[in-house]
Design a protein around this motif. Structure first.
Motif, short mmCIF file in Angstrom:
data_model
loop_
_atom_site.label_atom_id
_atom_site.label_comp_id
_atom_site.label_asym_id
_atom_site.label_seq_id
_atom_site.Cartn_x
_atom_site.Cartn_y
_atom_site.Cartn_z
N ILE A 1 -0.84 -1.02 -11.88
CA ILE A 1 0.45 -1.70 -12.31
C ILE A 1 1.71 -0.86 -12.76
CG2 ILE A 1 1.41 -3.78 -13.69
CD1 ILE A 1 -1.21 -5.24 -13.00
N PRO A 2 1.26 -0.03 -13.89
CA PRO A 2 2.62 0.70 -14.19
C PRO A 2 3.10 1.65 -13.06
CG PRO A 2 0.89 0.42 -16.05
CD PRO A 2 0.14 0.15 -14.36
N THR A 3 2.13 2.14 -12.25
CA THR A 3 2.55 3.00 -11.00
C THR A 3 3.75 2.36 -10.28
OG1 THR A 3 0.58 4.43 -11.35
CG2 THR A 3 1.88 4.25 -9.33
N TYR A 4 3.11 0.94 -9.89
CA TYR A 4 3.69 0.14 -8.97
C TYR A 4 5.19 -0.08 -9.80
CZ TYR A 4 6.07 -4.14 -7.26
OH TYR A 4 7.06 -4.78 -6.59
N PHE A 5 5.48 -0.26 -10.96
CA PHE A 5 6.78 -0.83 -11.21
C PHE A 5 7.49 0.64 -11.43
CE2 PHE A 5 4.79 -4.56 -12.94
CZ PHE A 5 5.77 -5.68 -12.39
N LYS A 6 6.90 1.71 -11.51
CA LYS A 6 7.41 3.07 -11.83
C LYS A 6 8.10 3.46 -10.54
CE LYS A 6 6.73 7.26 -14.23
NZ LYS A 6 5.72 8.17 -14.89
N TYR A 7 7.49 3.15 -9.51
CA TYR A 7 7.77 3.84 -8.23
C TYR A 7 8.14 2.87 -6.96
CZ TYR A 7 6.29 8.31 -10.24
OH TYR A 7 6.10 9.37 -11.02
N LYS A 8 8.33 1.73 -7.55
CA LYS A 8 8.40 0.70 -6.31
C LYS A 8 9.45 0.87 -5.56
CE LYS A 8 10.71 -2.54 -9.44
NZ LYS A 8 10.77 -4.01 -9.98
N ASN A 9 10.70 1.68 -6.05
CA ASN A 9 11.86 1.91 -5.07
C ASN A 9 11.77 3.32 -4.57
OD1 ASN A 9 13.08 -0.67 -5.67
ND2 ASN A 9 13.60 0.37 -7.84
N ASP A 10 10.67 4.09 -4.82
CA ASP A 10 10.70 5.39 -4.20
C ASP A 10 9.82 5.18 -2.71
OD1 ASP A 10 9.96 7.85 -3.63
OD2 ASP A 10 9.50 8.62 -5.65
N TYR A 11 10.32 5.56 -1.80
CA TYR A 11 9.69 5.34 -0.49
C TYR A 11 8.84 6.41 -0.04
CZ TYR A 11 8.86 5.30 4.60
OH TYR A 11 8.38 5.01 5.87
N ASN A 12 8.91 7.69 -0.83
CA ASN A 12 8.12 8.64 -0.52
C ASN A 12 6.78 8.90 -1.50
OD1 ASN A 12 9.57 9.90 1.46
ND2 ASN A 12 10.95 10.53 -0.03
N TYR A 13 6.74 7.95 -2.54
CA TYR A 13 5.72 7.97 -3.34
C TYR A 13 4.37 7.32 -3.09
CZ TYR A 13 2.55 8.04 -7.54
OH TYR A 13 1.60 8.21 -8.19
N ARG A 14 3.22 7.79 -3.06
CA ARG A 14 2.19 7.03 -2.65
C ARG A 14 0.93 7.77 -3.50
NH1 ARG A 14 3.24 7.87 3.31
NH2 ARG A 14 5.22 7.99 2.31
N THR A 15 -0.23 7.12 -3.85
CA THR A 15 -1.31 7.40 -4.47
C THR A 15 -2.53 7.03 -3.98
OG1 THR A 15 -2.17 8.11 -6.65
CG2 THR A 15 -1.02 6.04 -6.54
N ILE A 16 -3.64 7.75 -4.18
CA ILE A 16 -4.91 7.25 -3.79
C ILE A 16 -5.99 7.72 -4.74
CG2 ILE A 16 -4.46 7.32 -1.36
CD1 ILE A 16 -5.85 10.30 -1.21
N GLY A 17 -7.37 6.71 -4.65
CA GLY A 17 -8.44 7.36 -5.44
C GLY A 17 -8.69 6.26 -6.42
N ALA A 18 -10.03 6.29 -6.72
CA ALA A 18 -10.70 5.27 -7.72
C ALA A 18 -10.71 5.68 -9.11
CB ALA A 18 -11.83 5.04 -7.13
N SER A 19 -9.91 6.72 -9.30
CA SER A 19 -9.71 7.21 -10.92
C SER A 19 -9.52 6.35 -11.89
CB SER A 19 -8.79 8.53 -10.71
OG SER A 19 -9.23 9.69 -9.85
N GLY A 20 -8.62 5.29 -11.55
CA GLY A 20 -8.25 4.25 -12.77
C GLY A 20 -9.37 3.46 -13.06
N ALA A 21 -10.24 3.11 -11.99
CA ALA A 21 -11.17 2.02 -12.33
C ALA A 21 -12.45 2.92 -12.85
CB ALA A 21 -11.91 1.53 -10.96
N VAL A 22 -12.72 4.29 -12.26
CA VAL A 22 -13.65 5.10 -12.88
C VAL A 22 -13.69 5.23 -14.37
CG1 VAL A 22 -14.88 7.46 -12.79
CG2 VAL A 22 -14.30 6.26 -10.44
N SER A 23 -12.30 5.62 -14.80
CA SER A 23 -11.90 5.77 -16.07
C SER A 23 -12.31 4.69 -16.94
CB SER A 23 -10.12 6.20 -16.32
OG SER A 23 -10.20 7.43 -15.76
N ALA A 24 -12.14 3.61 -16.45
CA ALA A 24 -12.43 2.24 -17.35
C ALA A 24 -14.22 2.24 -17.26
CB ALA A 24 -12.16 0.96 -16.35
N VAL A 25 -14.64 2.46 -16.46
CA VAL A 25 -16.07 2.57 -16.58
C VAL A 25 -16.57 3.70 -17.55
CG1 VAL A 25 -18.28 3.14 -15.49
CG2 VAL A 25 -16.57 1.78 -14.10
N VAL A 26 -16.01 4.66 -17.67
CA VAL A 26 -16.18 5.79 -18.44
C VAL A 26 -16.15 5.36 -19.95
CG1 VAL A 26 -15.66 8.29 -19.37
CG2 VAL A 26 -15.78 7.89 -16.99
N PHE A 27 -14.86 4.82 -20.17
CA PHE A 27 -14.60 4.22 -21.58
C PHE A 27 -14.97 3.15 -22.14
CE2 PHE A 27 -11.51 7.44 -21.26
CZ PHE A 27 -10.93 7.91 -22.51
#
Length: 203
Positions: free
Chosen positions: A98-124
């Motif tokens: 969600i923070p990434t969405y608000f930060k880059y919602k007007n940037d056509y070239n930005y995109r990101t992939i991966g399950a790192s956010g959810a995996v970080s949640a599991v680790v913590f």
């Protein structure tokens, strides 16, 4: 079959089939501009199913394999339902981006992939239950709580530096925070348990 293993299998199958297909990877990636312009909200979920390469995929899925089994079992004991773990993982995918969405919602070239956010949640979440459990970090043994502080410090530092590395450190940070808050919201008794473990069960 555990939910963790099912998630790993599905993620591996989809990720591997998109390695050499950038068009398919774009279709599933977290592309904030397309979420805003085309209302493609599914990207909050599908971005966690694709990875850049075998190293990216392997690191995330191995981490999920080792830590996810414990959290899935702990949630099943606490809530008597596997749905809490599934909801936890899926919500972590969304909230960490969600923070990434608000930060880059007007940037056509930005995109990101991966399950790192959810995996970080599991680790913590694991750290919340077992702060002094020794884990191997690049073959260096250390208590989970120590790794957590190092990880958070590094993530905050890199997030402030920006996205030049191509790694979404914001998702790592928010995923980690979600991994701590979700269990505490649904079972506040975990808080005193964590403090007891932290103060009286050093290994």
């Amino acid at each position: 079959m555990t939910l963790s293993l099912a998630i790993i299998i599905i993620t591996c199958l989809i990720s591997i089939t998109t390695f050499n297909r950038p068009d398919k990877m774009d279709e599933l990636s977290m592309w904030p501009y397309m979420v805003k312009e085309k209302k493609q909200f599914y990207r909050f979920f599908t971005s966690g199913l694709v990875h850049a390469d075998y190293m990216h995929l392997g690191f995330n899925m191995l981490t999920l394999y080792f830590f996810g089994r414990y959290i899935e079992s702990a949630f099943l004991q606490l809530f008597d339902s596997k749905l809490y773990y599934l909801g936890f993982y899926l919500l972590a995918l969304v909230i960490s981006d969600i923070p990434t969405y608000f930060k880059y919602k007007n940037d056509y070239n930005y995109r990101t992939i991966g399950a790192s956010g959810a995996v970080s949640a599991v680790v913590f979440a694991f750290i919340l239950f077992n702060p002094w459990q020794r884990i191997g970090v690049f073959f260096i043994p250390m208590p989970a709580i120590v790794y957590g502080f190092i990880y958070l410090g590094y993530t905050i530092y890199m997030a402030r530096r920006g996205q030049g590395s191509g790694i979404n450190h914001d998702a790592h940070l928010w995923g980690a925070l979600f991994g701590i808050t979700f269990p505490l919201i649904f079972e506040p008794r975990i808080g005193p348990y964590f403090l007891d473990q932290l103060l009286h069960h050093y290994r």
